[in-house]
Scaffold this motif. Sequence first.
Motif, mmCIF file in Angstrom:
data_model
loop_
_atom_site.group_PDB
_atom_site.id
_atom_site.type_symbol
_atom_site.label_atom_id
_atom_site.label_comp_id
_atom_site.label_asym_id
_atom_site.label_seq_id
_atom_site.Cartn_x
_atom_site.Cartn_y
_atom_site.Cartn_z
ATOM 1 N N ALA A 56 0.830 -1.203 0.000
ATOM 2 C CA ALA A 56 0.000 0.000 0.000
ATOM 3 C C ALA A 56 0.865 1.255 0.000
ATOM 4 O O ALA A 56 0.587 2.232 -0.707
ATOM 5 N N VAL A 57 1.927 1.239 0.786
ATOM 6 C CA VAL A 57 2.837 2.386 0.849
ATOM 7 C C VAL A 57 3.480 2.640 -0.516
ATOM 8 O O VAL A 57 3.670 3.791 -0.919
ATOM 9 N N GLU A 58 3.807 1.579 -1.238
ATOM 10 C CA GLU A 58 4.388 1.738 -2.568
ATOM 11 C C GLU A 58 3.421 2.432 -3.527
ATOM 12 O O GLU A 58 3.844 3.053 -4.497
ATOM 13 N N CYS A 59 2.124 2.318 -3.247
ATOM 14 C CA CYS A 59 1.117 2.910 -4.132
ATOM 15 C C CYS A 59 0.790 4.357 -3.786
ATOM 16 O O CYS A 59 0.282 5.101 -4.637
ATOM 17 N N LEU A 60 1.049 4.765 -2.544
ATOM 18 C CA LEU A 60 0.608 6.074 -2.055
ATOM 19 C C LEU A 60 1.799 6.983 -1.780
ATOM 20 O O LEU A 60 2.686 6.646 -0.993
ATOM 21 N N ALA A 61 1.795 8.153 -2.399
ATOM 22 C CA ALA A 61 2.929 9.075 -2.247
ATOM 23 C C ALA A 61 3.022 9.639 -0.837
ATOM 24 O O ALA A 61 4.115 9.750 -0.268
ATOM 25 N N ASN A 62 1.896 9.999 -0.257
ATOM 26 C CA ASN A 62 1.881 10.638 1.062
ATOM 27 C C ASN A 62 1.797 9.572 2.146
ATOM 28 O O ASN A 62 0.790 9.437 2.850
ATOM 29 N N SER A 63 2.868 8.794 2.277
ATOM 30 C CA SER A 63 2.860 7.671 3.226
ATOM 31 C C SER A 63 4.260 7.452 3.789
ATOM 32 O O SER A 63 5.261 7.850 3.182
ATOM 33 N N VAL A 64 4.295 6.792 4.956
ATOM 34 C CA VAL A 64 5.565 6.511 5.607
ATOM 35 C C VAL A 64 5.433 5.220 6.392
ATOM 36 O O VAL A 64 4.337 4.864 6.838
ATOM 37 N N VAL A 65 6.554 4.506 6.566
ATOM 38 C CA VAL A 65 6.579 3.258 7.325
ATOM 39 C C VAL A 65 7.376 3.468 8.609
ATOM 40 O O VAL A 65 8.475 4.035 8.588
ATOM 41 N N VAL A 66 6.825 2.997 9.730
ATOM 42 C CA VAL A 66 7.527 2.989 11.018
ATOM 43 C C VAL A 66 7.557 1.541 11.499
ATOM 44 O O VAL A 66 6.511 0.932 11.693
ATOM 45 N N VAL A 67 8.768 0.977 11.649
ATOM 46 C CA VAL A 67 8.911 -0.397 12.130
ATOM 47 C C VAL A 67 9.032 -0.364 13.640
ATOM 48 O O VAL A 67 9.848 0.381 14.195
ATOM 49 N N ARG A 68 8.237 -1.171 14.307
ATOM 50 C CA ARG A 68 8.240 -1.191 15.768
ATOM 51 C C ARG A 68 8.465 -2.627 16.266
ATOM 52 O O ARG A 68 8.512 -3.570 15.488
ATOM 53 N N GLY A 69 8.607 -2.754 17.595
ATOM 54 C CA GLY A 69 8.712 -4.081 18.195
ATOM 55 C C GLY A 69 10.129 -4.555 18.434
ATOM 56 O O GLY A 69 10.335 -5.714 18.793
ATOM 57 N N HIS A 70 11.125 -3.697 18.265
ATOM 58 C CA HIS A 70 12.508 -4.084 18.538
ATOM 59 C C HIS A 70 12.745 -4.060 20.045
ATOM 60 O O HIS A 70 12.564 -3.023 20.698
ATOM 61 N N GLU A 71 13.149 -5.188 20.598
ATOM 62 C CA GLU A 71 13.320 -5.283 22.049
ATOM 63 C C GLU A 71 14.387 -4.331 22.573
ATOM 64 O O GLU A 71 14.256 -3.765 23.651
ATOM 65 N N SER A 72 15.455 -4.163 21.804
ATOM 66 C CA SER A 72 16.550 -3.313 22.262
ATOM 67 C C SER A 72 16.375 -1.854 21.853
ATOM 68 O O SER A 72 17.210 -1.017 22.178
ATOM 69 N N GLU A 73 15.285 -1.560 21.143
ATOM 70 C CA GLU A 73 15.073 -0.201 20.651
ATOM 71 C C GLU A 73 13.589 0.155 20.746
ATOM 72 O O GLU A 73 12.829 -0.040 19.788
ATOM 73 N N PRO A 74 13.152 0.639 21.897
ATOM 74 C CA PRO A 74 11.739 0.975 22.073
ATOM 75 C C PRO A 74 11.261 1.968 21.014
ATOM 76 O O PRO A 74 11.998 2.862 20.596
ATOM 77 N N THR A 75 10.024 1.798 20.583
ATOM 78 C CA THR A 75 9.456 2.713 19.597
ATOM 79 C C THR A 75 9.295 4.094 20.220
ATOM 80 O O THR A 75 8.735 4.231 21.309
ATOM 81 N N PRO A 76 9.807 5.132 19.578
ATOM 82 C CA PRO A 76 9.680 6.483 20.145
ATOM 83 C C PRO A 76 8.225 6.932 20.144
ATOM 84 O O PRO A 76 7.379 6.389 19.425
ATOM 85 N N PRO A 77 7.899 7.934 20.955
ATOM 86 C CA PRO A 77 6.526 8.454 20.982
ATOM 87 C C PRO A 77 6.076 8.872 19.585
ATOM 88 O O PRO A 77 6.856 9.435 18.812
ATOM 89 N N PHE A 78 4.831 8.562 19.285
ATOM 90 C CA PHE A 78 4.315 8.912 17.967
ATOM 91 C C PHE A 78 4.074 10.408 17.874
ATOM 92 O O PHE A 78 3.505 11.022 18.774
ATOM 93 N N ALA A 79 4.539 10.997 16.781
ATOM 94 C CA ALA A 79 4.358 12.429 16.559
ATOM 95 C C ALA A 79 3.707 12.633 15.195
ATOM 96 O O ALA A 79 3.988 11.902 14.253
ATOM 97 N N TRP A 80 2.848 13.612 15.096
ATOM 98 C CA TRP A 80 2.190 13.900 13.841
ATOM 99 C C TRP A 80 2.188 15.394 13.598
ATOM 100 O O TRP A 80 2.394 16.202 14.504
ATOM 101 N N ASP A 81 1.967 15.759 12.365
ATOM 102 C CA ASP A 81 1.893 17.166 12.001
ATOM 103 C C ASP A 81 0.689 17.779 12.712
ATOM 104 O O ASP A 81 -0.443 17.311 12.541
#
Length: 236
Positions: A56-81
């Motif tokens: 889906a991301v490959e089809c949509l220009a206004n899109s971004v991927v955030v990979v989460r679930g890394h045990e040694s690297e907690p997902t940072p707080p979600f921020a939006w415009d």
Amino acid sequence: MSRRDNASHRCRRCRMLGGLCVCDLIPSPRIETRTRLVLLIHRFEDRKPTNTGRLAVECLANSVVVVRGHESEPTPPFAWDPGTQPLLLFPHEGATPLADARLAPDRPVTLIVPDGNWRQASKVRQRVPGLRELPCVSLPAGERSMYRLRAEAHAAGLSTIEAIARAMGLLEGEHVRRALELVFRAMVERTLWSRGQVPTAQVTGGIPVGTVRHDPRSPGHVLVLGDAQRLVDDDR
């Protein structure tokens, strides 16, 4: 053959094997939307060749991927415009139907979509700081999923790209939904064709000439020949 063994034979963009690649059906240029898509993908889901969120991301220009679930690297707080209206797409209890959501005309939507199995997706609100406070929206009941590559634990469950397509159909128009579903159908049907479960005539977008039905290193693979796409085996 394991995913690790055949990784070098997959398209780096759509992750399909060899001639089954669906990149020719991905809109070019990518579809422009007012809505911004944020795909929150679990790291285990991210490595699966049957993942549909990235498609889906490959089809949509206004899109971004955030990979989460890394045990040694907690997902940072979600921020939006702050100039956008954030909505989390998941049918949590109390979620507002997307069609009934109060959308500000002067603020485009930031649509946050969790990607993973049902358990992983349901825990996104607790796992990613900043999401718990966001309004949650759900999709209306509709057609059953076209996804036939994985077992679905919920009768009304959808693949990630199907959920995104239906949401975008409401937010942006049916032309966006149709474009995403076209690529998705090709992915599913070409995969099923490669397993001998779907005849060539029923594959969306057809089968590229020269495509093998099975891995070329295995015995008894089938080759599509010529412009008529005649099969060496019985494909009736």
